[in-house]
Design an enzyme around this catalytic site. Structure first.
Site, PDB file in Angstrom:
ATOM      1  N   GLU A 131      40.779  37.569  42.186  1.00  0.00           N
ATOM      2  CA  GLU A 131      41.694  38.162  41.203  1.00  0.00           C
ATOM      3  C   GLU A 131      43.161  37.881  41.548  1.00  0.00           C
ATOM      4  OE1 GLU A 131      39.224  39.623  42.930  1.00  0.00           O
ATOM      5  OE2 GLU A 131      38.625  41.517  41.993  1.00  0.00           O
TER       6      GLU A 131
ATOM      7  N   CYS B  68      38.706  45.632  44.043  1.00  0.00           N
ATOM      8  CA  CYS B  68      39.072  46.556  45.117  1.00  0.00           C
ATOM      9  C   CYS B  68      40.451  47.161  44.816  1.00  0.00           C
ATOM     10  CB  CYS B  68      39.099  45.814  46.457  1.00  0.00           C
ATOM     11  SG  CYS B  68      40.490  44.655  46.607  1.00  0.00           S
TER      12      CYS B  68
END
Lengths: 129, 129
Positions: free
Chosen positions: A35, A63
């Site tokens: 990401e 996360c």
């Protein structure tokens, strides 16, 4: 490559503008989650630190680090396949977007391709043990 | 430079091995917080994605993105000056290190140089309004 197999793409107006895979070991960079790399590449491509109007698609629930980056980047829509009770911070743990201080909350869509993504990750960890 | 004045250094065995300042606008990179840049530089310098035995010193309480990166990097000790009720995720909001799933928790020391750091930040925002 020995990296946990997670991939991300960023889409704007129906076009993929950045893609990346998880590579902290290869890159010697603990922030090199799929990401983060995709967000950095998309921001470079657009010449703007804000990815307004963009979607991020990723294999696994982000996360805390990645959820925070998604908020900073002002990603409009987040799609992820498998949820991650151990490390996820969207529907688990830190629940970054649910905090009163969250400066931006993307729309979140989950479970698209979940079985395939979960199989991919399980298969990887099985070969490592 | 028009960037929020936040700086970070990473120290190992008493030696500064990386330093960085906040630069998302200049870099067109929403992840370019001082902590992320310093962690990336230190990991490059050490050739290792884990910064075991390292300390990170930073002006302001880290956000969720940076706290997550600190955990991924296995930073041993975190020192920050000013706390940040609006965006901090150590003692506020997402409280990343307090989550049961936190994969690593640094020792955290706060308030060192707090008045100077808070003045620096307040002065910056005063000139921007």
């Amino acid at each position: 490559m020995g990296e946990v197999p997670i991939g991300a793409v960023i889409v704007k107006d129906g076009v993929v503008i950045a893609e990346a895979h998880n590579s902290p070991r290869t890159d010697h960079d603990p922030t090199a989650h799929a990401e983060i790399l995709a967000i950095r590449r998309a921001a470079q491509a657009l010449g703007d630190e804000r990815l307004t109007g963009c979607e991020l698609w990723v294999t696994l629930e982000p996360c805390a680090m990645c959820a925070g980056a998604i908020a900073h980047a002002r990603i409009n829509r987040l799609y992820y396949a498998a949820s991650d009770p151990k490390g996820g911070a969207v529907e688990h743990g830190a629940r970054v977007f649910e905090q009163p201080q969250a400066l931006h909350r993307p729309e979140v869509y989950t479970g698209i391709g979940e079985a395939e993504s979960a199989d991919l990750l399980r298969g990887f960890f099985r070969t490592r043990r």
